[in-house]
Design a protein around this motif. Structure first.
Motif, mmCIF file in Angstrom:
data_model
loop_
_atom_site.group_PDB
_atom_site.id
_atom_site.type_symbol
_atom_site.label_atom_id
_atom_site.label_comp_id
_atom_site.label_asym_id
_atom_site.label_seq_id
_atom_site.Cartn_x
_atom_site.Cartn_y
_atom_site.Cartn_z
ATOM 1 N N LEU A 157 13.274 32.818 16.843
ATOM 2 C CA LEU A 157 14.226 32.994 17.960
ATOM 3 C C LEU A 157 13.881 34.639 18.361
ATOM 4 O O LEU A 157 14.146 35.414 17.473
ATOM 5 C CB LEU A 157 15.656 32.763 17.658
ATOM 6 C CG LEU A 157 16.585 33.427 18.585
ATOM 7 C CD1 LEU A 157 16.811 32.564 20.040
ATOM 8 C CD2 LEU A 157 18.226 33.071 17.996
ATOM 9 N N ILE A 202 15.804 37.464 20.930
ATOM 10 C CA ILE A 202 16.622 37.733 21.659
ATOM 11 C C ILE A 202 16.378 38.868 22.720
ATOM 12 O O ILE A 202 16.147 38.702 23.825
ATOM 13 C CB ILE A 202 17.914 37.590 21.445
ATOM 14 C CG1 ILE A 202 18.463 36.326 20.547
ATOM 15 C CG2 ILE A 202 19.148 37.677 22.518
ATOM 16 C CD1 ILE A 202 19.719 36.257 19.840
ATOM 17 N N ASN A 222 18.679 43.689 18.527
ATOM 18 C CA ASN A 222 19.949 42.656 17.807
ATOM 19 C C ASN A 222 19.531 41.622 17.141
ATOM 20 O O ASN A 222 20.200 40.612 17.119
ATOM 21 C CB ASN A 222 20.767 42.049 19.143
ATOM 22 C CG ASN A 222 19.823 41.107 20.100
ATOM 23 O OD1 ASN A 222 18.670 41.206 19.900
ATOM 24 N ND2 ASN A 222 20.425 40.625 21.187
ATOM 25 N N ALA A 267 21.935 40.975 14.496
ATOM 26 C CA ALA A 267 23.011 40.169 15.435
ATOM 27 C C ALA A 267 22.886 38.687 15.615
ATOM 28 O O ALA A 267 23.713 37.634 15.283
ATOM 29 C CB ALA A 267 23.789 40.773 16.573
ATOM 30 N N GLY A 268 21.752 38.358 16.019
ATOM 31 C CA GLY A 268 21.233 37.092 16.495
ATOM 32 C C GLY A 268 21.077 36.339 15.024
ATOM 33 O O GLY A 268 21.695 35.163 14.803
ATOM 34 N N GLY A 288 24.592 35.314 13.806
ATOM 35 C CA GLY A 288 24.970 33.959 14.599
ATOM 36 C C GLY A 288 24.156 32.758 14.131
ATOM 37 O O GLY A 288 24.730 31.684 13.715
ATOM 38 N N VAL A 289 23.152 32.838 13.781
ATOM 39 C CA VAL A 289 22.422 31.641 13.061
ATOM 40 C C VAL A 289 22.877 31.172 12.078
ATOM 41 O O VAL A 289 23.290 29.973 11.656
ATOM 42 C CB VAL A 289 20.809 31.881 13.068
ATOM 43 C CG1 VAL A 289 20.205 30.830 12.466
ATOM 44 C CG2 VAL A 289 20.045 31.978 14.424
ATOM 45 N N ALA A 322 26.400 29.652 12.077
ATOM 46 C CA ALA A 322 26.456 28.559 12.767
ATOM 47 C C ALA A 322 25.936 27.277 11.606
ATOM 48 O O ALA A 322 26.408 26.398 11.501
ATOM 49 C CB ALA A 322 25.093 28.239 13.926
ATOM 50 N N SER A 354 25.141 38.489 21.199
ATOM 51 C CA SER A 354 23.826 38.381 20.543
ATOM 52 C C SER A 354 23.926 37.157 19.497
ATOM 53 O O SER A 354 23.270 36.203 19.234
ATOM 54 C CB SER A 354 23.145 39.460 19.971
ATOM 55 O OG SER A 354 23.060 40.596 20.888
ATOM 56 N N ALA A 355 25.169 37.257 18.639
ATOM 57 C CA ALA A 355 25.483 36.427 17.592
ATOM 58 C C ALA A 355 25.748 34.840 17.996
ATOM 59 O O ALA A 355 25.359 34.135 17.711
ATOM 60 C CB ALA A 355 26.485 36.923 16.703
ATOM 61 N N VAL A 372 24.446 33.837 20.925
ATOM 62 C CA VAL A 372 23.204 33.245 21.447
ATOM 63 C C VAL A 372 22.671 32.665 20.057
ATOM 64 O O VAL A 372 21.877 31.415 19.984
ATOM 65 C CB VAL A 372 22.339 34.251 21.867
ATOM 66 C CG1 VAL A 372 20.719 33.742 22.158
ATOM 67 C CG2 VAL A 372 22.791 34.834 23.560
ATOM 68 N N GLY A 373 22.481 33.376 18.942
ATOM 69 C CA GLY A 373 21.958 32.959 17.695
ATOM 70 C C GLY A 373 22.638 31.660 17.297
ATOM 71 O O GLY A 373 22.111 30.674 17.058
ATOM 72 N N ALA A 374 24.039 31.594 17.210
ATOM 73 C CA ALA A 374 24.650 30.608 16.824
ATOM 74 C C ALA A 374 24.503 29.228 17.510
ATOM 75 O O ALA A 374 24.439 28.252 17.295
ATOM 76 C CB ALA A 374 26.144 30.976 16.753
ATOM 77 N N ALA A 378 21.747 28.864 19.805
ATOM 78 C CA ALA A 378 20.321 28.332 19.361
ATOM 79 C C ALA A 378 20.371 27.517 17.964
ATOM 80 O O ALA A 378 19.283 26.542 17.908
ATOM 81 C CB ALA A 378 19.499 29.617 19.382
ATOM 82 N N ALA A 379 21.345 27.657 17.049
ATOM 83 C CA ALA A 379 21.214 26.903 15.859
ATOM 84 C C ALA A 379 21.955 25.847 16.125
ATOM 85 O O ALA A 379 22.254 24.590 15.156
ATOM 86 C CB ALA A 379 21.732 27.810 14.804
ATOM 87 N N ILE A 395 22.631 40.971 27.496
ATOM 88 C CA ILE A 395 22.511 39.592 26.883
ATOM 89 C C ILE A 395 22.872 38.545 27.661
ATOM 90 O O ILE A 395 22.539 37.395 27.535
ATOM 91 C CB ILE A 395 22.940 39.666 25.330
ATOM 92 C CG1 ILE A 395 22.708 40.921 24.662
ATOM 93 C CG2 ILE A 395 22.653 38.479 24.677
ATOM 94 C CD1 ILE A 395 21.050 40.911 24.388
ATOM 95 N N ILE A 407 20.112 37.007 29.232
ATOM 96 C CA ILE A 407 19.126 36.145 28.113
ATOM 97 C C ILE A 407 19.985 34.938 27.907
ATOM 98 O O ILE A 407 19.367 34.011 27.855
ATOM 99 C CB ILE A 407 18.820 37.314 27.186
ATOM 100 C CG1 ILE A 407 18.190 38.342 27.385
ATOM 101 C CG2 ILE A 407 18.162 36.463 25.932
ATOM 102 C CD1 ILE A 407 18.104 39.566 26.439
ATOM 103 N N MET A 446 17.840 31.557 28.509
ATOM 104 C CA MET A 446 17.640 30.594 27.313
ATOM 105 C C MET A 446 18.366 29.394 27.405
ATOM 106 O O MET A 446 17.997 28.555 26.484
ATOM 107 C CB MET A 446 17.630 31.430 26.125
ATOM 108 C CG MET A 446 16.859 32.555 25.964
ATOM 109 S SD MET A 446 16.995 33.595 24.229
ATOM 110 C CE MET A 446 16.292 32.277 23.157
#
Lengths: 317, 398
Positions: free
Chosen positions: A72, A74, A78, A81-82, A85-86, A89, B66-67, B69-71, B73-74, B93, B96, B100
């Motif tokens: 990923l 972004i 970040n 930060a991304g 989030g992953v 999750a 941003s987080a 987006v990451g979460a 995406a997961a 963001i 984005i 996305m």
């Protein structure tokens, strides 16, 4: 206490390639060597979050990708930060039974020095401080190489870049390199290490360790840049090895506060040997080289004090 | 539906209750006035075990989104909220997230943008987001604010849409004002918006590359697809609101018409000021025999141009109330710009005039509404050529 696994040899590195060839990275790119071996060390069970930068633009030119991992990107500042989030999750979805509880997934953020030392520092600090189970790797090529060699907080003293040019008044970068490891270690992370593409087994061992340890871990990777450093593409590994042999770069790890140099150097080469192969230092005078030598000597002394004995020896001509 | 328990909830609390009912997996937010009590309430729900979610206490709004987006995406159902400077910091963001195609839902308690720094309400932040590719709704009651979050997930996660959604309320006027709200319970919410991952996710067993480099050979096609997704969002909005009415008994349209059946004049407005206009219509205008109605825009992106143009075409004159300014534009306020374009390309000649009001929390009083109504009525018998070329700045000291 630091865990002492068997020291890996080159035969321990998996043959399977998880970083595909055919990408657009430069000939002799240090980051390409790093990515190839980092992905091997990670194994399949990882999700990679990448900051904007050289590696990102050269490996994912749509509709192609060099990544066999879920990956990923972004933006620039970040990745941490991304990745937070992953990781959050996955944690939530495991707790709720959506993802099997025993499924192994390590979240790994990768950024360049600009995306880590400078624009991404805040997000990195947040990620480290919140304790996310993420490995953050910075490939440090010591300037904004993707935009064409502009200085960053990681640019070393006296290095030429396009924004610290050598002229009648300026003599390249006039500030020392930012101590990113010091900043990271101030967050009391369980594991942080430095790696170098000339020492692949050391890199392999450290990435494996950083993956296994729960919590935020950090790896600072030395990443020679052939166009940015003005070096012969055939000499990437030579320059990387000279960085260690001269003490400009020290391979070490800090595990739960315990400091260990992983590549001891009994007899150092003079920094001149490292500098003279690089066009970005070609303007240096004898006095300036001597000044850089003094700075390296001081850092070596500090590291030896930390270890409590001489692990990096004196300069022997 | 009738007889269900109502709770006295602020707009912010009503939104938090809805995010809880949606069983969000990850909440990633940063405190900012006047949004803060949304995430405070959600943190309380998680702390009490009423909501099973990960709360990411990010260090900025940029990282919040941003987080998110990451979460997303997961594969998580993700919620965030912000206001004003927070939205401005997220701006990069926001593009984005929509490009996305991640179904993130963000509540916005609208607030003026600095400088000078001002924590009070206007639509500067909301309008600044209008070209970021997010579906955008604005409520004007706390019940609607609550329901919008549920609707937002329905639209965002629809496989033909997959766009992030903003559900906005007016800061303070709604975020901190208590109204009776009938909260949707988790079970009924999850029947309406089942937890089903309809988008591509990051999974080591099925690796994908997300967020690649789009060269001139490919970038344009991505953007064209976003345009189509936005059009789809309108269809899905209509389906979703119909199903919502059947399930929960409350009806929402992209545009709310108030006393428009016999109206000759109308004001166009968004958010809480619509309530004041409604009160003025009932208590003043209609009593004086003025056939005034209200066109309240609920869905701002995609803009319901067709409906608005149609209703305007039958009117003698229309006034558009903007709570934001598009500096240096050919029109004045952003809502006016969209309304004008909707009418112009359909060849509608009704004179439409612009009022800028209530910037930075300046109250829009009954007297102000009267001024706007009078200026609208003055265009009776005129054509669009006679409309003032500058907006009326209502309630400002010149």
């Amino acid at each position: 206490m630091s865990t002492k696994p068997k020291i890996p040899t080159i035969w321990d590195i998996p043959r399977e390639e998880l970083f595909a060839p055919g990408h657009r990275m430069c000939q002799g790119c240090g980051a390409a060597i790093l990515m190839r071996h980092i992905t091997k060390a990670l194994g399949k069970d990882a999700i990679i979050v990448e900051a904007t930068g050289c590696v990102e633009v050269t490996t994912t030119v749509y509709p192609q990708t060099a990544w066999k991992h879920p990956w990923l990107h972004i933006a620039f500042e970040n990745a941490a930060a991304g990745a937070s989030g992953v990781e959050a999750a996955i944690k939530a979805l495991k707790r709720k039974g959506v993802i099997p509880k025993d499924k192994k997934v390590k979240v790994v953020a990768i950024g360049g020095d600009g995306g880590t030392f400078d624009i991404g520092l805040q997000a990195l600090s947040g990620m480290l401080e919140r304790g996310h189970n993420v490995l953050y790797i910075v490939y440090d090529n010591e300037a904004y190489m993707n935009t064409g060699i502009q200085r960053s907080g990681a640019t070393p003293y006296k290095a030429w870049t396009t924004t610290t040019p050598v002229g009648k008044v300026w003599r390249g970068e006039w500030r020392p390199k930012k101590d990113i490891m010091g900043i990271v270690l101030a967050h009391r992370v369980p594991y942080a290490a430095t790696v170098n593409p000339a020492y692949i087994t050391d890199l392999y061992m450290k990435v494996r360790k950083a993956v296994e340890i729960e919590g935020p871990t950090f790896i600072h990777a030395f990443s020679p840049c052939t166009p940015g450093w003005r070096i012969d593409p055939a000499l990437t590994v030579t320059v990387a090895r000279l960085a260690v042999q001269t003490g400009v770069w020290i391979n070490y790890e800090v595990e739960n506060g315990e400091f260990r140099v992983t590549t001891p150097v009994s007899r150092r080469k003079p920094v001149r040997d490292y500098l003279k192969l690089q066009g970005r230092f070609r303007h240096l005078t004898e006095e300036e080289i001597a000044e850089i030598q003094r700075m390296v000597d001081e850092e070596v002394e500090r590291i030896n004090r930390l270890v409590g004995k001489t692990v990096i020896g004196p300069v022997v001509k | 539906m009738a007889g269900k328990k109502k709770l006295p909830l602020s707009g912010n609390t009503a939104i938090a209750y809805a995010a809880k009912a949606a069983d969000v997996d990850v909440i990633s937010a940063y405190p900012i006035t006047p949004q803060t009590t949304i995430v405070e309430k959600l943190a309380e729900f998680v702390a009490n075990g009423e909501l099973n979610a990960e709360v990411i206490h990010v260090e900025s709004e940029h990282s919040a989104l941003s987080a998110a987006v990451g979460a997303s995406a997961a594969g998580a159902r993700v919620f965030t909220a912000s206001s004003s400077q927070g939205i401005a910091l997220m701006y990069e963001i926001m593009f984005i997230a929509s490009s996305m195609r991640l179904p993130i839902v963000m509540a916005m308690a609208t607030r003026a943008l600095s400088a000078p720094i001002n924590i009070w309400n206007d639509h500067g932040d909301f309008m600044a987001a209008s070209d970021t590719g997010w579906v955008m709704m604005m409520a004007h009651t706390n019940q609607e604010a609550h329901d919008d979050v549920i609707l937002a997930y329905k639209i965002a996660e629809h496989p033909d849409v997959l766009l992030p959604v903003i559900t906005a309320i007016d800061g303070y006027f709604m975020s901190h004002t208590i109204e009776p709200v009938e909260p949707i319970e988790r079970e009924e919410a999850l029947k309406f918006i089942p937890k089903k991952v309809t988008w591509r996710v990051l999974d080591p067993d099925n690796p994908v590359t997300m967020g690649p480099l789009g060269t001139p050979e490919w970038y344009y096609e991505f953007k064209r697809q976003q345009h189509e997704a936005m059009k789809k969002a309108r269809e899905v909005f209509d389906e979703a609101t119909k199903e919502f009415e059947k399930t929960f008994g409350r009806n929402y349209e992209p545009v709310e018409y108030f006393m428009m059946d016999d109206a000759e004049y109308a004001l166009v407005a968004m958010g809480s000021v619509a309530g004041n206009v409604k009160a003025y219509i009932v208590r003043e205008a209609r009593k004086r025999g003025i056939k005034l109605g209200l066109i309240r825009v609920k869905l701002f992106r995609p803009f319901p141009a067709e409906e608005i143009a149609e209703v305007i075409s039958n009117l003698k004159a229309v006034g558009v109330i903007d709570r934001a300014l598009a500096f240096g534009s050919s029109y004045g306020g952003p809502l006016y710009g969209d309304t004008l374009s909707a009418a112009y390309i359909r060849g509608i000649d009704t004179p439409i005039v612009n009022f800028v009001a209530g910037l930075g929390g300046r109250p829009v009083t009954f007297h102000d509404i009267k001024t706007m109504v009078d200026a609208t009525l003055a265009l009776d018998g005129k054509t669009r050529k006679d409309v003032p070329k500058e907006p009326y700045f209502i309630g400002v000291r010149e």
